[in-house]
Design an enzyme around this catalytic site. Sequence first.
Site, mmCIF file in Angstrom:
data_model
loop_
_atom_site.group_PDB
_atom_site.id
_atom_site.type_symbol
_atom_site.label_atom_id
_atom_site.label_comp_id
_atom_site.label_asym_id
_atom_site.label_seq_id
_atom_site.Cartn_x
_atom_site.Cartn_y
_atom_site.Cartn_z
ATOM 1 N N ASN A 72 7.582 -0.477 -4.097
ATOM 2 C CA ASN A 72 6.883 -0.271 -2.820
ATOM 3 C C ASN A 72 7.352 -1.230 -1.719
ATOM 4 O OD1 ASN A 72 5.118 1.666 -1.832
ATOM 5 N ND2 ASN A 72 3.353 0.275 -1.843
ATOM 6 N N TYR A 166 5.865 -3.466 5.116
ATOM 7 C CA TYR A 166 6.946 -3.358 4.132
ATOM 8 C C TYR A 166 7.342 -1.897 3.962
ATOM 9 C CZ TYR A 166 2.370 -3.473 1.838
ATOM 10 O OH TYR A 166 1.044 -3.292 1.543
ATOM 11 N N SER A 167 8.496 -1.701 3.305
ATOM 12 C CA SER A 167 9.073 -0.347 3.202
ATOM 13 C C SER A 167 8.541 0.358 1.971
ATOM 14 C CB SER A 167 10.590 -0.431 3.104
ATOM 15 O OG SER A 167 11.071 -1.563 3.771
ATOM 16 N N SER A 169 7.067 3.469 -0.616
ATOM 17 C CA SER A 169 7.522 4.760 -1.162
ATOM 18 C C SER A 169 7.103 5.899 -0.245
ATOM 19 C CB SER A 169 6.914 5.006 -2.539
ATOM 20 O OG SER A 169 7.015 3.868 -3.349
ATOM 21 N N ARG A 170 5.846 5.836 0.206
ATOM 22 C CA ARG A 170 5.317 6.919 1.037
ATOM 23 C C ARG A 170 5.975 6.994 2.411
ATOM 24 N NH1 ARG A 170 1.496 2.835 0.164
ATOM 25 N NH2 ARG A 170 0.898 1.651 2.025
ATOM 26 N N GLU A 180 -5.828 3.143 -1.840
ATOM 27 C CA GLU A 180 -5.971 1.923 -2.641
ATOM 28 C C GLU A 180 -7.427 1.842 -3.080
ATOM 29 O OE1 GLU A 180 -4.492 -0.830 -4.434
ATOM 30 O OE2 GLU A 180 -3.246 -0.982 -2.628
HETATM 31 C C1 LIG Z 1 -2.047 -4.023 -4.996
HETATM 32 C C2 LIG Z 1 -0.976 -3.181 -4.397
HETATM 33 O O1 LIG Z 1 -0.048 -2.806 -5.054
HETATM 34 N N1 LIG Z 1 -1.079 -2.860 -3.114
HETATM 35 C C3 LIG Z 1 -0.083 -2.068 -2.395
HETATM 36 C C4 LIG Z 1 -0.566 -1.766 -1.020
HETATM 37 C C5 LIG Z 1 0.195 -0.662 -0.370
HETATM 38 O O2 LIG Z 1 0.435 0.358 -1.024
HETATM 39 O O3 LIG Z 1 0.521 -0.791 0.822
HETATM 40 C C6 LIG Z 1 1.238 -2.831 -2.354
HETATM 41 O O4 LIG Z 1 1.239 -4.054 -2.223
HETATM 42 O O5 LIG Z 1 2.284 -2.198 -2.436
HETATM 43 ZN ZN LIG Z 2 0.022 -0.712 -6.058
#
Ligand SMILES: CC(=O)N[C@@H](CC(=O)O)C(=O)O
Ligand SMILES: [Zn+2]
Length: 313
Positions: A72, A166-167, A169-170, A180
């Site tokens: 992710n 941040y970059s 998957s979605r 979440e």
């Molecule tokens: C706990 C966790 O994995 N949270 C996700 C939040 C997100 O999908 O933006 C992450 O850090 O990637």
């Molecule tokens: Zn997660």
Amino acid sequence: MSSLNGSVCFDEARRVAIFGGTHGNEMSGVTLVNLWVKNGAEIQRKGLEAKPFITNPRAVKKCTRYVDTDLNRAFSPENLSAPWGDDLPYEVQRAQEINRLFGPKGSPEAYDVIFDLHNTTSNMGCTLILENSKDHFNLQMMNYIKKAIAPASCLVLLNEHPLLKYSTSRSVAKHPVGLEVGPQPQGVLRSNIFESMRIILKHALDFIELFNEGVEFPACTVEVFRVLERVDYPRDTNGNIIAMVHPNLQDCDWEPLNPGDPMFQTFEGKPIYYQGPGTVYPTFINEAAYYEKQQAFVTTRREALVASTIRKA
Ligand SMILES: CC(=O)N[C@@H](CC(=O)O)C(=O)O
Ligand SMILES: [Zn+2]
């Protein structure tokens, strides 16, 4: 997308994906997606194809967050354009595959909507994560879901921060939505968390079906919590943690933290106070996966965003 008379038009959202296992130890998403791969009746809607997809099968198999690197965080332009080779970290290879299947990111061929299912060890309840405050399609979806699940609540976290974004998957999709739900320990399934996730996704798909049928969604405001700052645990010069989240803050995700409030407690029992300039709303408090990311919690600010009227083009 085009704008006329203050309303915004979008193409129908026909291609929708539901990602689970972006983190292989977040069991609600993994389990729901595996269930829907076997039998997709529950996620079928008129006028759209909803594709359930396990994004990090190796991590799911090992029941770990990732194998080589966090998937992710892997969808950066550099990673997605890196020359293919077996020496690339597994998740970078996987990001390229996912980008081919559901993207390419930023292109007209990309999937319309991707829901990415996550669990947190923090006491966040149901949280929808957005990356763009100007995506009126997603803002209307948030409003729809919030109304549909009331009196239960579902908060919206906006991660639009220039450095902390941040970059994901979605992010391959035109309309990326993170879901979440917590608290749920890593590697554990809790029925209440599993069911909450399932219900939110049901309403999200209902919204897309209505939109595709031509329903117009009138302008509204949506309360969001905008990511402001990452706060790390206090550490010694070797980088070892020297304090824990204070009991007054533990499990108090989304509750106001005021200047002077205790936020950490050293192993000797000494409180460490929040010294910021004003009230913030912390979330992802004591998330297990964030110890390696030097993050004890993230601060947010409450904002009301305006969602324009939307209808299909
Ligand atoms: C706990 C966790 O994995 N949270 C996700 C939040 C997100 O999908 O933006 C992450 O850090 O990637
Ligand atoms: Zn997660």
